[in-house]
Design a protein around this motif. Sequence first.
Motif, PDB file in Angstrom:
ATOM      1  N   PHE A   1       0.840  -1.195   0.000  1.00  0.00           N
ATOM      2  CA  PHE A   1       0.000   0.000   0.000  1.00  0.00           C
ATOM      3  C   PHE A   1       0.884   1.257   0.000  1.00  0.00           C
ATOM      4  N   LYS A   2       1.876   1.247   0.884  1.00  0.00           N
ATOM      5  CA  LYS A   2       2.791   2.401   0.978  1.00  0.00           C
ATOM      6  C   LYS A   2       3.577   2.592  -0.318  1.00  0.00           C
ATOM      7  N   GLU A   3       4.018   1.476  -0.873  1.00  0.00           N
ATOM      8  CA  GLU A   3       4.783   1.501  -2.120  1.00  0.00           C
ATOM      9  C   GLU A   3       3.976   2.167  -3.246  1.00  0.00           C
ATOM     10  N   LYS A   4       2.731   1.747  -3.397  1.00  0.00           N
ATOM     11  CA  LYS A   4       1.888   2.263  -4.483  1.00  0.00           C
ATOM     12  C   LYS A   4       1.446   3.707  -4.207  1.00  0.00           C
ATOM     13  N   MET A   5       1.301   4.031  -2.916  1.00  0.00           N
ATOM     14  CA  MET A   5       0.921   5.412  -2.585  1.00  0.00           C
ATOM     15  C   MET A   5       1.975   6.389  -3.100  1.00  0.00           C
ATOM     16  N   LYS A   6       3.236   5.987  -2.938  1.00  0.00           N
ATOM     17  CA  LYS A   6       4.336   6.834  -3.417  1.00  0.00           C
ATOM     18  C   LYS A   6       4.215   7.067  -4.915  1.00  0.00           C
ATOM     19  N   LEU A   7       3.876   6.016  -5.647  1.00  0.00           N
ATOM     20  CA  LEU A   7       3.767   6.094  -7.105  1.00  0.00           C
ATOM     21  C   LEU A   7       2.762   7.151  -7.558  1.00  0.00           C
ATOM     22  N   VAL A   8       1.681   7.318  -6.792  1.00  0.00           N
ATOM     23  CA  VAL A   8       0.663   8.295  -7.194  1.00  0.00           C
ATOM     24  C   VAL A   8       0.755   9.581  -6.366  1.00  0.00           C
ATOM     25  N   GLY A   9       1.833   9.707  -5.613  1.00  0.00           N
ATOM     26  CA  GLY A   9       2.097  10.959  -4.901  1.00  0.00           C
ATOM     27  C   GLY A   9       1.169  11.226  -3.734  1.00  0.00           C
ATOM     28  N   LEU A  10       0.730  10.159  -3.066  1.00  0.00           N
ATOM     29  CA  LEU A  10      -0.088  10.358  -1.861  1.00  0.00           C
ATOM     30  C   LEU A  10       0.783  10.064  -0.642  1.00  0.00           C
ATOM     31  N   ASP A  11       0.670  10.925   0.384  1.00  0.00           N
ATOM     32  CA  ASP A  11       1.536  10.666   1.536  1.00  0.00           C
ATOM     33  C   ASP A  11       0.875   9.676   2.500  1.00  0.00           C
ATOM     34  N   GLU A  12       1.671   9.237   3.469  1.00  0.00           N
ATOM     35  CA  GLU A  12       1.236   8.108   4.310  1.00  0.00           C
ATOM     36  C   GLU A  12       0.027   8.418   5.188  1.00  0.00           C
ATOM     37  N   SER A  13      -0.219   9.713   5.414  1.00  0.00           N
ATOM     38  CA  SER A  13      -1.369  10.064   6.262  1.00  0.00           C
ATOM     39  C   SER A  13      -2.685   9.590   5.614  1.00  0.00           C
ATOM     40  N   PHE A  14      -2.608   9.328   4.309  1.00  0.00           N
ATOM     41  CA  PHE A  14      -3.787   8.841   3.599  1.00  0.00           C
ATOM     42  C   PHE A  14      -4.323   7.539   4.168  1.00  0.00           C
ATOM     43  N   ALA A  15      -3.415   6.744   4.694  1.00  0.00           N
ATOM     44  CA  ALA A  15      -3.794   5.433   5.236  1.00  0.00           C
ATOM     45  C   ALA A  15      -4.712   5.570   6.443  1.00  0.00           C
ATOM     46  N   ARG A  16      -4.732   6.746   7.043  1.00  0.00           N
ATOM     47  CA  ARG A  16      -5.559   6.927   8.247  1.00  0.00           C
ATOM     48  C   ARG A  16      -6.871   7.645   7.941  1.00  0.00           C
ATOM     49  N   ARG A  17      -7.038   8.055   6.687  1.00  0.00           N
ATOM     50  CA  ARG A  17      -8.253   8.828   6.362  1.00  0.00           C
ATOM     51  C   ARG A  17      -9.396   7.923   5.928  1.00  0.00           C
ATOM     52  N   SER A  18     -10.588   8.534   5.867  1.00  0.00           N
ATOM     53  CA  SER A  18     -11.754   7.776   5.406  1.00  0.00           C
ATOM     54  C   SER A  18     -11.861   7.892   3.887  1.00  0.00           C
ATOM     55  N   VAL A  19     -12.464   6.899   3.270  1.00  0.00           N
ATOM     56  CA  VAL A  19     -12.523   6.794   1.809  1.00  0.00           C
ATOM     57  C   VAL A  19     -13.139   8.057   1.175  1.00  0.00           C
ATOM     58  N   ASN A  20     -12.320   8.787   0.440  1.00  0.00           N
ATOM     59  CA  ASN A  20     -12.745   9.986  -0.307  1.00  0.00           C
ATOM     60  C   ASN A  20     -13.330  11.096   0.559  1.00  0.00           C
ATOM     61  N   ASP A  21     -13.280  10.936   1.863  1.00  0.00           N
ATOM     62  CA  ASP A  21     -13.922  11.902   2.752  1.00  0.00           C
ATOM     63  C   ASP A  21     -13.019  13.119   2.943  1.00  0.00           C
ATOM     64  N   GLY A  22     -13.471  14.247   2.456  1.00  0.00           N
ATOM     65  CA  GLY A  22     -12.680  15.466   2.559  1.00  0.00           C
ATOM     66  C   GLY A  22     -11.518  15.512   1.583  1.00  0.00           C
ATOM     67  N   PHE A  23     -11.493  14.596   0.614  1.00  0.00           N
ATOM     68  CA  PHE A  23     -10.416  14.604  -0.378  1.00  0.00           C
ATOM     69  C   PHE A  23     -10.638  15.755  -1.358  1.00  0.00           C
ATOM     70  N   SER A  24      -9.544  16.333  -1.839  1.00  0.00           N
ATOM     71  CA  SER A  24      -9.665  17.307  -2.925  1.00  0.00           C
ATOM     72  C   SER A  24      -9.958  16.524  -4.211  1.00  0.00           C
ATOM     73  N   GLY A  25     -10.340  17.245  -5.267  1.00  0.00           N
ATOM     74  CA  GLY A  25     -10.635  16.590  -6.539  1.00  0.00           C
ATOM     75  C   GLY A  25      -9.454  15.756  -7.022  1.00  0.00           C
ATOM     76  N   GLY A  26      -8.263  16.338  -6.912  1.00  0.00           N
ATOM     77  CA  GLY A  26      -7.054  15.649  -7.357  1.00  0.00           C
ATOM     78  C   GLY A  26      -6.760  14.420  -6.522  1.00  0.00           C
ATOM     79  N   GLU A  27      -6.956  14.542  -5.216  1.00  0.00           N
ATOM     80  CA  GLU A  27      -6.702  13.399  -4.325  1.00  0.00           C
ATOM     81  C   GLU A  27      -7.628  12.228  -4.660  1.00  0.00           C
TER      82      GLU A  27
END
Lengths: 246, 380
Positions: free
Chosen positions: A124-150
């Motif tokens: 998960f961490k490996e692929k997150m790097k590929l799409v430029g998402l930082d690790e804090s994403f792992a603690r968030r809720s699905v699409n909740d409060g995400f920007s359009g790009g996120e």
Amino acid sequence: MLKINNLNVGVNDKNILKNINLNINKGELHVIMGRNGTGKSTLSNIIAGKEGYNINKGKISYNNKNLLEMSIEDRALSGIFMSFQYPVSIPGLNTMHFLRTSVNSIRKYQKKEEYSSGEFIKIFKEKMKLVGLDESFARRSVNDGFSGGEKKRFEILQMLLIEPKLVILDETDSGLDIDALKIVSNGINSFRTNDNGFLLITHYYRIIKYLNPDFVHVLLDGKIVESGDQKLALKLEEEGYGWLEK
Amino acid sequence: MVGLKNKLELKNNSINKINTFKFLNKEQWKYTNFNYLAGFNFNKNNISKNPFFIKKSDSIEILSLRDLIKEKKELYLKFFNKIIPQENKFILYNTAYFHNGYYFEIKKNSNNEYIFIDNNIETNSKDNFTNDRLIFNFNKNSKSTVFLNEKNIKNIKNNSVYELYLDDNSTVDFIIHSNQPNATKILNLSANINKNSTLNFYTINISGELIKNNYYISLNRKNSTCNFNGIGLLDGKNHIDNYVEINHNKKHTISNLNYNNILSDFSKAIFYAKTTINKKCNQSEASQSNKNMLLSKSASIQSNPQLIINNDDVQCSHGSTTGEIDADALFYMQSRGIKLEQAKKILLNSFLSNLVDEINDEKALKTITEQINSWIKNVH
């Protein structure tokens, strides 16, 4: 792998897709362009299995199976993935938990070993790097409060983890800034092999130039009115759709 | 014996009031059949063998109310029946006829104190209610957790009164969990919160034949805070009626009220909250949120979150939502290979997770998570 024959689809009394024919083979990337409201998203929803449409005529086969008889989850389990134009937010559902459930459901179906929690975190961490998402994403809720790009990057992250065979990208480039567009395009390109097929729906040439598609189709008023290669997309970018109208 | 004399006086006084009682707040009782409840006997206590099984940290003092009345008159006069409003018959019945009960004292400057109570109160007659009563005195600078686990036993007809006193700089996590499909019960709970003190309150009601909860929270000094979190999971013909009253009585006071219900089958829930910010309570903050998910067309919810604001210099919000499982969210999850039934269960868990995640105590969290998962697994 995907064969659409003479497909006619409506909602209530309105016909949306008319006599659509489209074949997507392994290793190919097809693009569908067209004005707003011409049925592009209807086509991707039909492939993914969304309810609420009437299939008035026609067939879709996926790896020689009747796709229209398959449930939504069976389509996903058999390798179809749709990147949503408007991904739904699910407050309270942790991104990593969601994705591990999804990926393991699919792996189980495909008789692959399911990921342990530890293994999944690593990949998960490996692929997150590929799409430029930082690790804090792992603690968030699905699409909740995400920007359009996120949201769009999260869709591509899902694709990379799920490793589907047929990918539908519904306006994956909408709402992305130039840097994000590059990241998302690189994510898609990194996943392209001779074994999987893509259908991209877009309004813009800017993503097409990163992806070098094999075919470009134009959907107008529910019909495919023109097919060609990347040059067709460039022409549309420069001249619009007017020249295609009778 | 002075205490007993006082108790007798209190009893007679309460009985007199019961006989002449008129409802002060009709809205609070509008959706639950008060006459049905009042038709039982509240004056014939049944004695359970082991009504409470209590585990606690060593420094917490515990006295039965009988001993409190006999031996600690000053505490009895200071804490018994002092903050619970005498506004419904059931409180008066409890005051007149209470039988089971304890006083807990959490010492000054104590840290990480805990009280775990298994509530096994059972009545041996279908017509009689028991009257139990608990008093918690959280002294200055104390930090503690109370977990009241109400056990699922056969015949539950309880009429409970709890009084909570939080002195300055105290922090209390107070958790009540019940999973009692057969229970008919009434809880009246009052909490007085003093300066710089925080009550993190959790109430988890899983099923219940007829449950009526009345909560009265008073924020009495600067920086008094109450975080009130509730979950209701109802199926069959369950009926749960919650009334939450929060009074901001001083400036710089904070209340956050979050209550989520999931209702299935023919169940009914009532959520009536009244948060009042009184005059001179500048810079206070109050929020109310009630979210309800209906799994059946026959289930119903009455939701009424009210804010009464008598000051301009405050921050307040309130909201209520009622809906079904989000079809778009289901489609999204199914399109990721998650089976429909599993997707529904995951969404129900997600609907509660922001409240469950707030529970700090591991033992309580484990028990409650297991019970919620089990309810969700079986609901349809």
